[in-house]
Scaffold this active site. Structure first.
Site, PDB file in Angstrom:
ATOM      1  N   ARG A   6       0.830  -1.212   0.000  1.00 14.42           N
ATOM      2  CA  ARG A   6       0.000   0.000   0.000  1.00 14.42           C
ATOM      3  C   ARG A   6       0.861   1.256   0.000  1.00 14.42           C
ATOM      4  NH1 ARG A   6      -2.675  -2.773  -2.277  1.00 14.42           N
ATOM      5  NH2 ARG A   6      -4.484  -3.865  -1.530  1.00 14.42           N
ATOM      6  N   GLU A  14       2.011   1.537  -3.488  1.00 14.23           N
ATOM      7  CA  GLU A  14       0.882   2.063  -4.253  1.00 14.23           C
ATOM      8  C   GLU A  14       0.723   3.567  -4.011  1.00 14.23           C
ATOM      9  OE1 GLU A  14      -3.669   0.645  -4.934  1.00 14.23           O
ATOM     10  OE2 GLU A  14      -3.034   0.846  -2.837  1.00 14.23           O
ATOM     11  N   SER A  21      15.197  14.881   2.446  1.00 16.29           N
ATOM     12  CA  SER A  21      16.182  13.947   2.990  1.00 16.29           C
ATOM     13  C   SER A  21      15.518  12.787   3.720  1.00 16.29           C
ATOM     14  CB  SER A  21      17.113  14.682   3.956  1.00 16.29           C
ATOM     15  OG  SER A  21      18.000  13.779   4.562  1.00 16.29           O
TER      16      SER A  21
END
Length: 147
Positions: free
Chosen positions: A88, A91, A114
């Site tokens: 997820r 995704e 960073s």
């Protein structure tokens, strides 16, 4: 013994002792997010931190030494994660990565956020429709330099 063996020992002993990552972090006086990443093999502990972990998890001397070696970071078993929770996040980056990039560049200019000078906070957010996961990430902006 290698670093992955150490991670497995830590997880096994954490379960056996009934510890939570927040308990481990409290012992070290650091955030649960950073300590968890370190215990899972993504961060380097200093000698004092490694010694505390060694006592907490009943680790052999070699494991304590390996906790102080710079790990190979970002190592997952596959290029595209197969674990549903980790997928997820993959995704999320696939869908919103270009949005993050566009908005960061619009707000800050040409550079990156960073992951070294970085802070994360993960909290449970109660909600009557079902609890939510709240993750706050804060990384220093690093502009590209001309030379």
């Amino acid at each position: 013994m290698n670093r992955m063996d150490v991670t497995e020992l830590i997880i096994t002993n954490k379960i056996a002792k009934g510890l939570k990552w927040a308990d481990v972090a409290k012992e070290l006086g650091l955030s649960k997010e950073w300590v968890t990443a370190g215990c899972l093999g993504q961060m380097t502990f200093d000698a004092g931190q490694a010694a505390k972990l060694g006592k907490l998890f009943d680790l052999p001397d070699m494991a304590v030494k390996l906790l102080q070696v710079v790990p190979y970071k970002g190592s997952l078993p596959t290029a595209v994660p197969t674990d549903p929770l980790i997928y997820r996040f993959y995704e999320l980056i696939s869908v919103y990565g270009t949005t993050f990039k566009a908005l960061i560049h619009e707000e800050f200019g040409d550079g990156i956020m960073s992951a070294i000078d970085f802070h994360m906070d993960l909290q449970r957010q109660p909600d009557p429709k079902g609890d939510r996961v709240s993750i706050t990430m804060s990384g220093k902006f690093l502009p590209y330099k001309t030379y």
